[in-house]
Design an enzyme around this catalytic site. Structure first.
Site, PDB file in Angstrom:
ATOM      1  N   ASN A  77       1.996  19.950  14.696  1.00  0.00           N
ATOM      2  CA  ASN A  77       1.456  19.781  13.151  1.00  0.00           C
ATOM      3  C   ASN A  77       0.906  18.514  13.296  1.00  0.00           C
ATOM      4  OD1 ASN A  77       1.316  20.348  10.596  1.00  0.00           O
ATOM      5  ND2 ASN A  77       3.315  21.421  10.462  1.00  0.00           N
ATOM      6  N   HIS A 119       3.172  -0.975  26.774  1.00  0.00           N
ATOM      7  CA  HIS A 119       2.877  -2.395  27.277  1.00  0.00           C
ATOM      8  C   HIS A 119       3.924  -3.144  27.755  1.00  0.00           C
ATOM      9  CE1 HIS A 119      -0.913  -2.162  24.573  1.00  0.00           C
ATOM     10  NE2 HIS A 119       0.087  -1.655  23.606  1.00  0.00           N
ATOM     11  N   ALA A 145      14.648  15.272  11.752  1.00  0.00           N
ATOM     12  CA  ALA A 145      13.596  14.528  11.245  1.00  0.00           C
ATOM     13  C   ALA A 145      14.111  13.038  11.443  1.00  0.00           C
ATOM     14  CB  ALA A 145      13.471  14.685   9.807  1.00  0.00           C
ATOM     15  N   ARG A 192      25.682  18.400  16.921  1.00  0.00           N
ATOM     16  CA  ARG A 192      26.692  19.524  17.326  1.00  0.00           C
ATOM     17  C   ARG A 192      25.722  20.447  18.192  1.00  0.00           C
ATOM     18  NH1 ARG A 192      24.830  21.142  11.893  1.00  0.00           N
ATOM     19  NH2 ARG A 192      23.368  22.948  12.022  1.00  0.00           N
TER      20      ARG A 192
HETATM   21  C1  LIG Z   1      18.248  18.903  11.594  1.00  0.00           C
HETATM   22  C2  LIG Z   1      18.496  19.211  10.225  1.00  0.00           C
HETATM   23  C3  LIG Z   1      17.789  20.841  10.602  1.00  0.00           C
HETATM   24  C4  LIG Z   1      19.831  19.467   9.932  1.00  0.00           C
HETATM   25  O1  LIG Z   1      20.176  20.656   8.985  1.00  0.00           O
HETATM   26  P1  LIG Z   1      21.847  20.904   8.765  1.00  0.00           P
HETATM   27  O2  LIG Z   1      22.064  21.953   9.832  1.00  0.00           O
HETATM   28  O3  LIG Z   1      21.648  21.520   7.519  1.00  0.00           O
HETATM   29  O4  LIG Z   1      22.554  19.861   8.823  1.00  0.00           O
HETATM   30  P2  LIG Z   1      23.339  19.170   7.904  1.00  0.00           P
HETATM   31  O5  LIG Z   1      22.503  18.743   6.619  1.00  0.00           O
HETATM   32  O6  LIG Z   1      24.694  19.915   7.603  1.00  0.00           O
HETATM   33  O7  LIG Z   1      23.635  17.675   8.651  1.00  0.00           O
HETATM   34  C5  LIG Z   1      24.717  17.697   9.514  1.00  0.00           C
HETATM   35  C6  LIG Z   1      24.872  16.037  10.009  1.00  0.00           C
HETATM   36  O8  LIG Z   1      23.626  15.764  10.454  1.00  0.00           O
HETATM   37  C7  LIG Z   1      23.164  14.348   9.529  1.00  0.00           C
HETATM   38  N1  LIG Z   1      21.680  14.451   9.986  1.00  0.00           N
HETATM   39  C8  LIG Z   1      21.282  15.548   9.323  1.00  0.00           C
HETATM   40  N2  LIG Z   1      19.662  15.334   9.450  1.00  0.00           N
HETATM   41  C9  LIG Z   1      19.853  14.013   9.800  1.00  0.00           C
HETATM   42  C10 LIG Z   1      18.399  13.499   9.971  1.00  0.00           C
HETATM   43  N3  LIG Z   1      17.289  13.755   9.964  1.00  0.00           N
HETATM   44  N4  LIG Z   1      18.639  12.270  10.629  1.00  0.00           N
HETATM   45  C11 LIG Z   1      19.999  11.618  10.694  1.00  0.00           C
HETATM   46  N5  LIG Z   1      21.205  12.296  10.417  1.00  0.00           N
HETATM   47  C12 LIG Z   1      20.966  13.541   9.904  1.00  0.00           C
HETATM   48  C13 LIG Z   1      23.919  14.713   8.304  1.00  0.00           C
HETATM   49  O9  LIG Z   1      23.933  13.370   7.688  1.00  0.00           O
HETATM   50  C14 LIG Z   1      25.310  15.278   8.862  1.00  0.00           C
HETATM   51  O10 LIG Z   1      26.099  14.150   9.284  1.00  0.00           O
HETATM   52  P3  LIG Z   1      27.657  14.405   8.767  1.00  0.00           P
HETATM   53  O11 LIG Z   1      28.267  15.508   9.644  1.00  0.00           O
HETATM   54  O12 LIG Z   1      28.104  12.852   9.227  1.00  0.00           O
HETATM   55  O13 LIG Z   1      27.614  14.241   7.255  1.00  0.00           O
HETATM   56  C15 LIG Z   1      17.742  18.862   9.001  1.00  0.00           C
HETATM   57  O14 LIG Z   1      18.622  17.588   8.726  1.00  0.00           O
HETATM   58  C16 LIG Z   1      16.307  18.281   9.517  1.00  0.00           C
HETATM   59  O15 LIG Z   1      16.373  17.153   9.826  1.00  0.00           O
HETATM   60  N6  LIG Z   1      15.371  19.183   9.363  1.00  0.00           N
HETATM   61  C17 LIG Z   1      14.003  18.581   9.558  1.00  0.00           C
HETATM   62  C18 LIG Z   1      13.056  19.034   8.514  1.00  0.00           C
HETATM   63  C19 LIG Z   1      11.595  18.633   8.800  1.00  0.00           C
HETATM   64  O16 LIG Z   1      11.281  17.876   9.957  1.00  0.00           O
HETATM   65  N7  LIG Z   1      10.694  19.481   8.453  1.00  0.00           N
HETATM   66  C20 LIG Z   1       9.267  19.364   8.723  1.00  0.00           C
HETATM   67  C21 LIG Z   1       8.447  20.467   8.604  1.00  0.00           C
HETATM   68  S1  LIG Z   1       8.922  21.716  10.250  1.00  0.00           S
END
Ligand SMILES: CC(C)(COP(=O)(O)OP(=O)(O)OC[C@H]1O[C@@H](n2cnc3c(N)ncnc32)[C@H](O)[C@@H]1OP(=O)(O)O)[C@@H](O)C(=O)NCCC(=O)NCCS
Length: 196
Positions: free
Chosen positions: A90, A121, A170, A193
């Site tokens: 992307n 660097h 992200a 996980r």
């Molecule tokens: C990774 C992702 C898919 C996880 O979604 P999910 O399965 O619903 O996970 P949850 O929201 O239940 O989060 C699980 C744990 O991870 C943590 N977490 C989730 N995303 C995180 C992130 N980006 N950075 C740090 N921690 C994150 C949550 O705080 C949670 O922690 P906890 O268990 O201590 O409460 C989502 O958070 C993400 O980052 N999606 C990417 C979106 C993106 O980049 N979109 C662009 C278009 S492709």
């Protein structure tokens, strides 16, 4: 009337984008790469590419814009960037490949993801002042498996391997390899996980 003009404008825009893709953007990109498969979808401008490294792209690949890929390796062996089939890269993606960056089939790379197979660097200030080249041990290939999803703004550092089906959240900064079927997040990225 305004709606009609808007539709005409959109159609002209689509036509212009199609024309520039067929006449200039896609041929220019294909000419720069060692191999590009079938049905390339370039969403915008031709990626900005530095260096003479080898670029291999599979079939049905989608490439957003703008994109900057740096293959201007300081090492004797040419750099390689290998992108598999059905990969989506992307917008505002940056890849610095001084040795090798490999992205497996069906992998999704969200916007603003950066991938570095080198440290860019020297850390030593004296070496930076002297504009010293990187040493071989300051770069190591990045290998991203199949069906991996790398979330927006994540940064993947040198020597990292990401196993098949894994997800990088992200904004994660990945400094250590990730096993297959694993979700990682944070800075530095840690396992949240296993998946499935
Ligand atoms: C990774 C992702 C898919 C996880 O979604 P999910 O399965 O619903 O996970 P949850 O929201 O239940 O989060 C699980 C744990 O991870 C943590 N977490 C989730 N995303 C995180 C992130 N980006 N950075 C740090 N921690 C994150 C949550 O705080 C949670 O922690 P906890 O268990 O201590 O409460 C989502 O958070 C993400 O980052 N999606 C990417 C979106 C993106 O980049 N979109 C662009 C278009 S492709």
């Amino acid at each position: 009337l305004v709606r009609g003009l808007g539709t005409v404008g959109r159609l002209l825009g689509h036509g212009w984008r199609f024309l520039t893709k067929v006449v200039y953007r896609e041929p220019a990109f294909r000419a720069r790469c060692s191999h590009v498969g079938k049905r390339l979808h370039l969403e915008g401008a031709v990626p900005q590419i530095f260096g003479a490294g080898r670029i291999v792209i599979g079939d049905d690949v989608v490439i957003g814009a703008p994109i900057t890929w740096d293959l201007a390796t300081p090492f004797s062996e040419p750099a390689e960037l290998v992108i598999g089939d059905r990969v989506q890269v992307n917008f505002r993606n940056g890849i610095s490949a001084y040795k090798r960056v490999e992205i497996g089939d069906d992998t999704l790379i969200a916007g603003n993801v950066q991938i570095y197979d080198n440290i860019s660097h020297p850390v030593d200030p004296e070496r930076r002042l002297r504009h010293d080249r990187l040493r071989e041990d300051e770069a190591a290939p990045v290998i991203i498996g199949r069906n991996v999803w790398i979330g927006a703004g994540a940064i993947i550092m040198k020597g990292v391997t990401i196993g098949d089906n894994s997800v990088v959240a992200a904004g994660a900064i990945v400094t250590k390899s990730v096993p297959a079927n694993t979700l990682v997040a944070g800075n530095p990225a840690a396992v949240i996980r296993t998946i499935g």
